[in-house]
Design a protein around this motif. Sequence first.
Motif, PDB file in Angstrom:
ATOM      1  N   ILE A 125      15.278 -21.306 -92.191  1.00 30.25           N
ATOM      2  CA  ILE A 125      14.297 -22.395 -92.237  1.00 30.25           C
ATOM      3  C   ILE A 125      15.049 -23.695 -92.498  1.00 30.25           C
ATOM      4  CG2 ILE A 125      12.250 -23.285 -93.398  1.00 30.25           C
ATOM      5  CD1 ILE A 125      11.577 -20.414 -94.169  1.00 30.25           C
ATOM      6  N   ILE A 126      14.821 -24.654 -91.620  1.00 31.71           N
ATOM      7  CA  ILE A 126      15.479 -25.955 -91.735  1.00 31.71           C
ATOM      8  C   ILE A 126      14.393 -27.014 -91.947  1.00 31.71           C
ATOM      9  CG2 ILE A 126      16.991 -27.619 -90.611  1.00 31.71           C
ATOM     10  CD1 ILE A 126      18.066 -25.312 -88.920  1.00 31.71           C
ATOM     11  N   GLU A 127      14.532 -27.762 -93.044  1.00 30.08           N
ATOM     12  CA  GLU A 127      13.551 -28.798 -93.362  1.00 30.08           C
ATOM     13  C   GLU A 127      14.221 -30.160 -93.308  1.00 30.08           C
ATOM     14  OE1 GLU A 127      10.459 -30.120 -96.966  1.00 30.08           O
ATOM     15  OE2 GLU A 127      11.726 -28.332 -97.154  1.00 30.08           O
ATOM     16  N   LYS A 128      13.647 -31.041 -92.528  1.00 24.81           N
ATOM     17  CA  LYS A 128      14.153 -32.404 -92.413  1.00 24.81           C
ATOM     18  C   LYS A 128      12.968 -33.341 -92.268  1.00 24.81           C
ATOM     19  CE  LYS A 128      17.033 -35.507 -89.650  1.00 24.81           C
ATOM     20  NZ  LYS A 128      17.858 -35.665 -88.436  1.00 24.81           N
ATOM     21  N   GLY A 129      12.727 -34.126 -93.313  1.00 28.59           N
ATOM     22  CA  GLY A 129      11.592 -35.027 -93.300  1.00 28.59           C
ATOM     23  C   GLY A 129      10.285 -34.264 -93.179  1.00 28.59           C
ATOM     24  N   ARG A 130       9.507 -34.560 -92.148  1.00 26.36           N
ATOM     25  CA  ARG A 130       8.245 -33.879 -91.908  1.00 26.36           C
ATOM     26  C   ARG A 130       8.390 -32.688 -90.968  1.00 26.36           C
ATOM     27  NH1 ARG A 130       3.856 -36.695 -93.520  1.00 26.36           N
ATOM     28  NH2 ARG A 130       4.203 -38.853 -94.200  1.00 26.36           N
ATOM     29  N   THR A 131       9.584 -32.441 -90.510  1.00 27.13           N
ATOM     30  CA  THR A 131       9.799 -31.376 -89.533  1.00 27.13           C
ATOM     31  C   THR A 131      10.329 -30.135 -90.212  1.00 27.13           C
ATOM     32  OG1 THR A 131      10.278 -33.014 -87.833  1.00 27.13           O
ATOM     33  CG2 THR A 131      10.956 -30.754 -87.394  1.00 27.13           C
ATOM     34  N   LEU A 132       9.740 -28.996 -89.869  1.00 35.23           N
ATOM     35  CA  LEU A 132      10.171 -27.701 -90.389  1.00 35.23           C
ATOM     36  C   LEU A 132      10.513 -26.814 -89.187  1.00 35.23           C
ATOM     37  CD1 LEU A 132      10.443 -26.091 -93.087  1.00 35.23           C
ATOM     38  CD2 LEU A 132       8.192 -25.137 -92.584  1.00 35.23           C
ATOM     39  N   THR A 133      11.761 -26.404 -89.122  1.00 33.24           N
ATOM     40  CA  THR A 133      12.224 -25.588 -88.005  1.00 33.24           C
ATOM     41  C   THR A 133      12.548 -24.185 -88.485  1.00 33.24           C
ATOM     42  OG1 THR A 133      13.169 -27.546 -86.947  1.00 33.24           O
ATOM     43  CG2 THR A 133      13.924 -25.399 -86.154  1.00 33.24           C
ATOM     44  N   VAL A 134      11.996 -23.186 -87.780  1.00 29.13           N
ATOM     45  CA  VAL A 134      12.245 -21.784 -88.114  1.00 29.13           C
ATOM     46  C   VAL A 134      13.090 -21.179 -86.990  1.00 29.13           C
ATOM     47  CG1 VAL A 134      11.232 -19.558 -88.655  1.00 29.13           C
ATOM     48  CG2 VAL A 134      10.058 -21.667 -89.346  1.00 29.13           C
ATOM     49  N   GLU A 135      14.313 -20.825 -87.306  1.00 29.79           N
ATOM     50  CA  GLU A 135      15.203 -20.208 -86.315  1.00 29.79           C
ATOM     51  C   GLU A 135      15.022 -18.695 -86.366  1.00 29.79           C
ATOM     52  OE1 GLU A 135      19.133 -21.559 -87.116  1.00 29.79           O
ATOM     53  OE2 GLU A 135      18.778 -23.606 -86.380  1.00 29.79           O
ATOM     54  N   ARG A 136      14.681 -18.110 -85.181  1.00 30.85           N
ATOM     55  CA  ARG A 136      14.432 -16.667 -85.088  1.00 30.85           C
ATOM     56  C   ARG A 136      15.439 -16.023 -84.138  1.00 30.85           C
ATOM     57  NH1 ARG A 136       8.338 -17.109 -83.210  1.00 30.85           N
ATOM     58  NH2 ARG A 136       9.391 -18.612 -81.821  1.00 30.85           N
ATOM     59  N   ARG A 137      15.738 -14.772 -84.396  1.00 33.35           N
ATOM     60  CA  ARG A 137      16.702 -14.061 -83.559  1.00 33.35           C
ATOM     61  C   ARG A 137      16.104 -13.831 -82.166  1.00 33.35           C
ATOM     62  NH1 ARG A 137      16.915 -10.832 -88.296  1.00 33.35           N
ATOM     63  NH2 ARG A 137      18.777 -11.213 -89.542  1.00 33.35           N
ATOM     64  N   ALA A 138      16.895 -14.120 -81.171  1.00 30.76           N
ATOM     65  CA  ALA A 138      16.535 -13.847 -79.768  1.00 30.76           C
ATOM     66  C   ALA A 138      15.255 -14.538 -79.345  1.00 30.76           C
ATOM     67  CB  ALA A 138      16.414 -12.347 -79.524  1.00 30.76           C
TER      68      ALA A 138
END
Length: 314
Positions: free
Chosen positions: A128-141
């Motif tokens: 899980i990457i949080e930057k400001g108002r953006t939340l990014t979830v990196e998933r396998r494949a």
Amino acid sequence: MHALTISPADRIERGRFSDWPLALKSILGFWFVYALTVAARAFMGTDALTILFNKLISISIGIVLTGLIYIAIASLAGNAGIRKKAIVAGLASFVASWGMAGSFIAIEDVMREPKEVFRYQSREGFVIIEKGRTLTVERRAQEPLVLTWPRMGELDTNKRIRYAADVSVTWLFFFAAWSAFYLATKAQAEALNAKRRAVEAESAAQAAQVRALRYQINPHFLFNTLNSLSSLVMGGRPEEAENMILKLSTFFRSSLSLDPSADVTLAEEIDLQRLYLEIEKVRFPRRLKVEIDIPDDLKNARVPGLLLQPLWRM
């Protein structure tokens, strides 16, 4: 003649906003400590300037709101008891906490978005990457899942009220803490001022009492001296009468001009008593014999004024 005067500080103290320097120092002190904690937290990250800019805006709003709490206390309960002041302070702190929460919503567009990036590892194996108002979830494949938090203006009224309530609870304790500190400091200052005024009044009363005692003229001494002057004049001895009048006036002028709280040298005290004894010697030229012998090393010793006067009247 001396009178008990009221100092400018005591006159100012009676005003509603007379303690504004104390309030200002406490307000700035509280928010300065908060700013230090914010700065320490900001420099632990990678985007300290943005965090400091955003917090500077909230700190400025907080200082204004805390000042309004003080104005409310001084205006509505300036001369009241501590209980009424505490009630006014509590209500003002409650209103200020909601004002702080509302300002956060109002200035949302003014706040800069932090560039600091936070990375977390979830239990499910996602990053899980949080930057400001953006939340990014990196998933396998799979493609990363990007989420963007909505702005407050995009939420419905109920959610905004709930957010404001959550924020206000936090700031309520801050404003209440300042109010308690201010009221405690003010109560202590008032107690110290009351104690100081009591000490000053007691000191002034003692000084007035001593001065009153010194101003008391022995009626027998004055009556007998005037009789002696009358005898000298009737007896055709004007020079001796004039000399006696000069000594009498010098004695009274010296004794009445003495500061009751100040000491004089023993030599000065002896010189003053010599005048008194010279006047008495005119009345008793044969019966009164005076010899004064003082060591030279004691002449500069400090003694209370007119200390020896009661001895000659015994």
